[in-house]
Design a protein around this motif. Structure first.
Motif, mmCIF file in Angstrom:
data_model
loop_
_atom_site.group_PDB
_atom_site.id
_atom_site.type_symbol
_atom_site.label_atom_id
_atom_site.label_comp_id
_atom_site.label_asym_id
_atom_site.label_seq_id
_atom_site.Cartn_x
_atom_site.Cartn_y
_atom_site.Cartn_z
ATOM 1 N N ILE A 176 1.353 29.724 82.719
ATOM 2 C CA ILE A 176 1.171 30.754 81.684
ATOM 3 C C ILE A 176 2.302 30.688 80.652
ATOM 4 O O ILE A 176 2.076 30.731 79.448
ATOM 5 N N VAL A 177 3.527 30.554 81.175
ATOM 6 C CA VAL A 177 4.676 30.505 80.252
ATOM 7 C C VAL A 177 4.560 29.285 79.339
ATOM 8 O O VAL A 177 4.776 29.373 78.127
ATOM 9 N N VAL A 178 4.216 28.138 79.922
ATOM 10 C CA VAL A 178 4.114 26.915 79.111
ATOM 11 C C VAL A 178 3.027 27.065 78.051
ATOM 12 O O VAL A 178 3.241 26.745 76.877
ATOM 13 N N VAL A 179 1.880 27.603 78.457
ATOM 14 C CA VAL A 179 0.797 27.786 77.486
ATOM 15 C C VAL A 179 1.239 28.754 76.392
ATOM 16 O O VAL A 179 1.046 28.492 75.190
ATOM 17 N N GLY A 180 1.885 29.845 76.802
ATOM 18 C CA GLY A 180 2.353 30.842 75.830
ATOM 19 C C GLY A 180 3.353 30.240 74.858
ATOM 20 O O GLY A 180 3.217 30.383 73.632
ATOM 21 N N LEU A 181 4.339 29.540 75.422
ATOM 22 C CA LEU A 181 5.369 28.952 74.551
ATOM 23 C C LEU A 181 4.766 27.900 73.626
ATOM 24 O O LEU A 181 5.163 27.772 72.465
ATOM 25 N N THR A 182 3.791 27.145 74.173
ATOM 26 C CA THR A 182 3.162 26.121 73.337
ATOM 27 C C THR A 182 2.455 26.774 72.153
ATOM 28 O O THR A 182 2.564 26.307 71.019
ATOM 29 N N ALA A 183 1.768 27.882 72.446
ATOM 30 C CA ALA A 183 1.099 28.591 71.356
ATOM 31 C C ALA A 183 2.138 29.081 70.340
ATOM 32 O O ALA A 183 1.969 28.935 69.126
ATOM 33 N N PHE A 184 3.237 29.638 70.851
ATOM 34 C CA PHE A 184 4.285 30.160 69.975
ATOM 35 C C PHE A 184 4.869 29.046 69.105
ATOM 36 O O PHE A 184 4.990 29.183 67.888
ATOM 37 N N PHE A 185 5.216 27.922 69.737
ATOM 38 C CA PHE A 185 5.851 26.840 68.966
ATOM 39 C C PHE A 185 4.863 26.147 68.031
ATOM 40 O O PHE A 185 5.231 25.693 66.960
ATOM 41 N N ALA A 186 3.605 26.103 68.447
ATOM 42 C CA ALA A 186 2.599 25.529 67.553
ATOM 43 C C ALA A 186 2.495 26.399 66.309
ATOM 44 O O ALA A 186 2.376 25.905 65.184
ATOM 45 N N TYR A 187 2.586 27.721 66.524
ATOM 46 C CA TYR A 187 2.538 28.650 65.401
ATOM 47 C C TYR A 187 3.750 28.438 64.486
ATOM 48 O O TYR A 187 3.627 28.419 63.269
ATOM 49 N N GLN A 188 4.917 28.225 65.110
ATOM 50 C CA GLN A 188 6.136 27.964 64.333
ATOM 51 C C GLN A 188 6.020 26.652 63.556
ATOM 52 O O GLN A 188 6.414 26.551 62.411
ATOM 53 N N ALA A 189 5.471 25.642 64.258
ATOM 54 C CA ALA A 189 5.406 24.299 63.670
ATOM 55 C C ALA A 189 4.532 24.280 62.430
ATOM 56 O O ALA A 189 4.702 23.439 61.550
ATOM 57 N N ARG A 190 3.607 25.225 62.380
ATOM 58 C CA ARG A 190 2.688 25.338 61.253
ATOM 59 C C ARG A 190 3.445 25.365 59.920
ATOM 60 O O ARG A 190 3.005 24.831 58.924
#
Lengths: 757, 243
Positions: free
Chosen positions: A17-31
């Motif tokens: 869950i943490v990895v998926v959450g962080l991935t979503a967060f960083f993908a949003y940042q990477a945008r």
């Protein structure tokens, strides 16, 4: 370690869950990640020459000048002039453009006995159309120093259309608009786009182009390598997902921390795909090799065994990347080192947590987990037999019978390497970092050929800009500068004041009285060029100049030449400082050599420390570094003989090769220690080691090399060289770990045996 | 059907008549404005030029002005001190004489570069010319607002501008605002006028020109203006330039 492994299995859902959450967060940042192609921005804030250079470029607008170069057989024809006029007019209308200067709208000042005449060089609404008019324009242009070689090339085949940007304009966007608009006119003449705004625009395109091409290629290469090594969907998907997540996190972190992708750091995704997938491969491999029946025990045992070696492998790799963040001149190199090291750490973290968590979730639900493993074992066994038969077995035989041959072979390599190392050149000329057909390089070459280069040199004079003394020093500095063979052009406020003094009929010199200067200023006030030559408070002015040579001995000679003058003439009231691209190149050049030495030394020490700690023996640490040191010597020899120069990127290869390549030695020594303990015989232990670990080492070498070879598709020459050199170093260090290192181990252990007997 | 054709005819006649009237009106209005602006025989006064940079930094210059007709003008700077005494004499046919007291001599300057900035201001030589607008431009009435006529001017000769849009006060025919458009049809400059009646003439007390690209402003303020004081041609001689 066991507790660590158990807790990972216990917390598997939380981890996922943490990895998926962080991935979503960083993908949003990477945008929102931006690309910063401005090389100047990468110059350090710690070096006075670099600080001054950046300041001059922004304060006096030098970085905001763009150029369109128009090339034709003869500029002085009715048709070409009308095209220049067309280009000039269309650039003028583009948002963000402040002024445009070209042959068809440049101001002409004629000074004669009866007065001065200010007008346009040509009447843009009534362009010269007869041969006679065109010929007289041509001879007039070539008679004036102001035009010859600066707006029209000395051979009359090229002309510049220069534009300046408004202070708050978006440089790249304006440059892009200019390029599009000018190209859409569809003129028969050859057009080139030069100057900082155009260069940044071109570089942005290159970076984006590289990312669009290289990242998918890297993915495909990694998929192929994984397919070959695992021949199972799980074996391909999991490492790929982990590498992908590591890339997203790293890019997200870069963006989150407010950094931007630059020329070099844009290849971080490719590098992470190449080296980051290795850790999860190790973990999955270990899990597959277990023979336990309870999937939970399989995982716990595998993680317990593999955590430390993988951790150390990642640590040494990260050290390789971190080692040059202290010594590098350019901030973009430091950012590259820092964020790659972070990416490597993320890959490690994911391999040790996320990978087992996912496997735990999936395999605990499956009833027949063994089938897969058998297939994998069978597959790798087949591969093993080919490698073993044709490569590993002969190596073992040769080593055991004649370890001296191996030494002799490596000795020859090392001697050749040292010889070649003396042939290495350095290259800090930024234009040569691009391919020959790259637009930036092409237009730089044209600038060089036709307009005396485009390497800016600035002399800053701090003092009262209306004082005769200060202006005289400025004038003399300019005269002195122009005596240097590679200075073809220079202009300053002192020039203009002297020019105006001439207009008033008192000769081309700086007047002796302040009052005269102040009144001449009345004539100059409000001219666009003023803001490029003096600041608003009139206490600093610059001489703008261009340097024609890219030869490093010429740039060094010029810096020395100017130093002599500055030392003698700089005073409290009139402080002279010189900066410019030649000076920056000199810094880069000396820094490349210095940072090569320091980063390598640092990396060797750190790796020695880590490996020594791992084996709890300094000696074994030393043995482990032998193949990699031989590799680095081989690398330098290779660079020397092939003519690949040390530059801002290839200078990193040594430390990176050390960081990654040491893993192979660690593998071999670990296996050897284990085998020696078990078998008690050196020869048998060597055979066991090479036949047992040789495959893993070779697969690893191939996958990392293949990943780095993807960089051969880059549009940037230094990155191509970088990819090639890292790949070669990987092959060499792998080969060293399988030949030189065992020979050392045989030699040392035989000697030990003899002495103990 | 018949009725419809008729009404169509009427409306098109009216429409045609309308444009005709407008065209007439536009040039009449412009001529009236020219009369208001350029009808005095001569003028003397003081001028203050304030240059305001984007950051709000101000620089001020002061001068006295004498003008006869539309083509002879003598400007003499009084401040700042370093520029005091600098004089510019403009004569017909784009001939200027510049006098710099520190050099004690004048130079003749013939300038044909009309699009250049005048002495660091946001006015070009073209903008500064006191030539009647009717001669330089073809007018077209765009609309009539409560207080102003809005007229579009298209340059007759070559120019850096594609058009000017001018807002003329309905009562006294003085321009309140002039907008300058480049060839791409983008507004690049605008001049705002403040005016009052001096003697028989309406006189601009302030013209504020803004360069919309650079956000640089120039305010030209006139004071102590007197008209028709009977200046002779001798006031515009080289000898007077040096006084």
């Amino acid at each position: 370690m066991r507790r660590f492994a158990e807790s990972i299995i216990k917390l598997k859902w939380l981890i996922i869950i943490v990895v998926v959450g962080l991935t979503a967060f960083f993908a949003y940042q990477a945008r929102t990640l931006k690309i910063d192609a401005d090389i100047l921005g990468s110059l350090p804030d710690t070096d006075s020459v670099s600080i001054l250079y950046k300041k001059m470029g922004t304060q006096f607008g030098g970085n905001d000048i763009g150029m369109v170069i128009l090339e034709s057989d003869n500029i002085f024809t009715k048709k070409v002039l009308s095209h220049i006029h067309q280009i000039t007019d269309s650039i003028k209308l583009i948002d963000g453009v402040s002024t445009v200067t070209s042959l068809t709208n440049i101001i002409d000042i004629k000074n004669s006995e009866w007065g001065i005449e200010i007008g346009n060089l040509v009447d843009e609404y009534n362009l010269p159309d007869t041969k006679q008019k065109l010929d007289s324009l041509r001879s007039y242009v070539f008679s004036k120093e102001m035009y010859k070689g600066s707006i029209v090339s000395e051979d009359g085949t090229a002309t510049l259309i220069m534009f300046t940007l408004l202070p708050d304009a978006h440089k790249e966007m304006v440059a892009r608009d200019v390029k599009q608009k000018v190209q859409s006119i569809d003129l028969p003449e050859k057009l080139y786009f030069a100057g900082m705004p155009n260069m940044v625009n071109d570089l942005t395109d290159i970076i984006i182009g590289d990312m669009i091409w290289l990242i998918p290629i890297a993915f495909i290469v990694i998929i192929l390598v994984l397919l070959l090594s695992f021949r199972s969907v799980k074996g391909v998907v999991l490492p790929l997902v982990v590498a992908g997540i590591a890339v997203i996190w790293t890019v997200g972190i870069i963006s989150w921390l407010g950094y931007e992708f630059n020329l070099i750091s844009s290849i971080i995704p490719v590098i992470l795909l190449a080296i980051g997938s290795a850790y999860s491969i190790h973990v999955i491999n270990r899990i597959n090799q277990s023979i336990e029946n309870d999937p939970k025990q399989v995982l716990i045992k595998a993680i317990t065994y593999i955590a430390l070696p993988v951790f150390l492998a990642a640590l040494t790799t990260a050290v390789g990347f971190v080692s040059f963040i202290f010594g590098s001149y350019l901030t973009m190199i430091r950012e590259f080192g820092m964020f790659t090291a972070i990416g490597v750490s993320i890959s490690l973290l994911l391999s040790l947590t996320f990978v087992p968590a996912i496997i735990a979730v999936f395999s605990f639900n499956k009833k027949t987990p063994k089938i897969n493993n058998e297939r994998i074992n069978k597959a790798s066994h087949e591969k093993k037999s080919i490698l073993t038969k044709y490569l590993l077995k002969p190596i073992v035989n040769l080593l055991i019978k004649h370890p001296k041959y191996t030494f002799a072979f490596w000795l020859v390599v090392i001697v050749l390497g040292i010889w070649g190392a003396f042939l290495i050149k350095t290259n800090s000329n930024i234009t040569e970092y691009f391919k020959k057909d790259n637009p930036t390089r092409v237009s730089e070459n044209i600038m060089q050929k036709k307009f005396g280069g485009s390497m800016p040199v600035f002399v800053s004079i701090k003092g009262d800009m209306q004082s005769p003394e200060v202006l005289k020093v400025m004038y003399e500095t300019e005269v002195y500068m122009k005596k240097f063979k590679d200075i073809t052009f220079a202009q300053s406020i002192a020039d203009l004041v002297a020019e105006m003094n001439d207009v008033m009929g008192e000769g081309k010199k700086i007047p002796d009285e302040r009052a005269k200067i102040e009144q001449l200023w009345f004539l100059l006030d409000g001219q666009d060029i003023m803001s490029q030559l003096v600041n608003e408070d009139l206490d600093e002015g610059i001489i703008q100049s261009k340097f024609a040579s890219i030869n490093s001995s010429a740039t060094e000679e010029f810096e020395e030449y100017m130093n002599i003058f500055t030392k003698e003439n700089s005073t409290e009231n009139c402080k002279i400082e010189v900066t410019g691209l030649p000076h920056i190149y000199n810094r880069l050049n000396s820094n490349i050599i210095r940072s090569q030495a320091t980063s390598l030394l640092l990396a060797v020490c750190l790796v020695l420390l880590i490996v020594g700690f791992m084996f709890k023996s300094f000696k074994k640490g030393l043995y482990a570094t032998i193949p990699i040191i031989a590799t680095i010597i081989f690398l330098f020899g290779f660079m020397g003989f092939t003519g690949i120069p040390l530059d801002i990127v290839t200078v990193l290869v040594g430390s990176i090769a050390l960081g990654i390549g040491i893993d192979y030695s660690i593998h071999v020594i670990t296996h050897f220690n284990y085998a020696l303990k078990e078998k008690g015989d050196v020869n048998q232990a060597i055979e066991d080691t090479i036949l047992g670990s040789g495959n893993a080492v070779i697969i690893n070498v191939l996958s990392v090399s293949a990943g780095f070879l993807v960089l051969l598709f880059s549009q940037i020459v230094i990155l191509q060289n970088f990819g090639l050199l890292v790949s070669i170093s990987m092959i060499s260090s792998g080969f060293g770990a399988l030949t030189l290192l065992p020979a050392v181990l045989i030699f040392v252990n035989r000697k030990k045996k003899i002495t103990s007997k | 059907m018949k009725k419809m054709t008729f009404s169509l005819l009427v409306s098109s006649v009216l429409l045609l008549a309308g444009t005709y009237v407008n065209a007439q009106d536009a040039s009449t209005i412009l001529k009236k404005m020219d009369n208001v602006m350029f009808s005095s025989k001569d003028m003397v006064g003081k001028q203050k030029v304030v240059l305001i940079s984007k950051n709000g930094n101000k620089e001020t210059r002061e001068s006295t002005i004498k003008q006869k007709g539309t083509e002879k003008r003598l400007m003499r700077f009084t401040s700042p001190a370093s520029q005091a005494g600098i004089s510019v004499l403009s004569l017909p046919n784009d001939v200027m004489y510049l006098y710099l007291p520190a050099f004690g001599k004048e130079r003749r300057i013939a300038s044909s570069a009309k699009n250049q900035k005048f002495a660091g201001t946001d006015f070009s030589y073209d903008d500064m010319e006191s030539k009647s607008y009717s001669n330089k431009y073809t007018p077209k009435l765009l609309k009539i607002e409560t207080n102003v006529f809005v007229i579009e001017l298209t340059p007759k000769a070559s120019s850096d501008y594609s058009k000017l849009i001018i807002y003329i006060n309905k009562v006294n025919f003085y321009p309140e605002l002039i907008e300058y458009y480049d060839k791409g049809g983008k507004k690049v400059k605008e001049a705002k006028y403040i005016f009052k009646k001096v003697g028989n003439y309406w006189s601009a007390t302030e013209i504020q020109m803004t360069d919309l690209k650079t956000n640089h402003k120039t305010k030209m303020q006139m004071s102590e203006v007197k008209y028709d004081t009977g200046l002779t041609d001798d006031e515009f001689s080289l000898r007077k330039l040096k006084d």
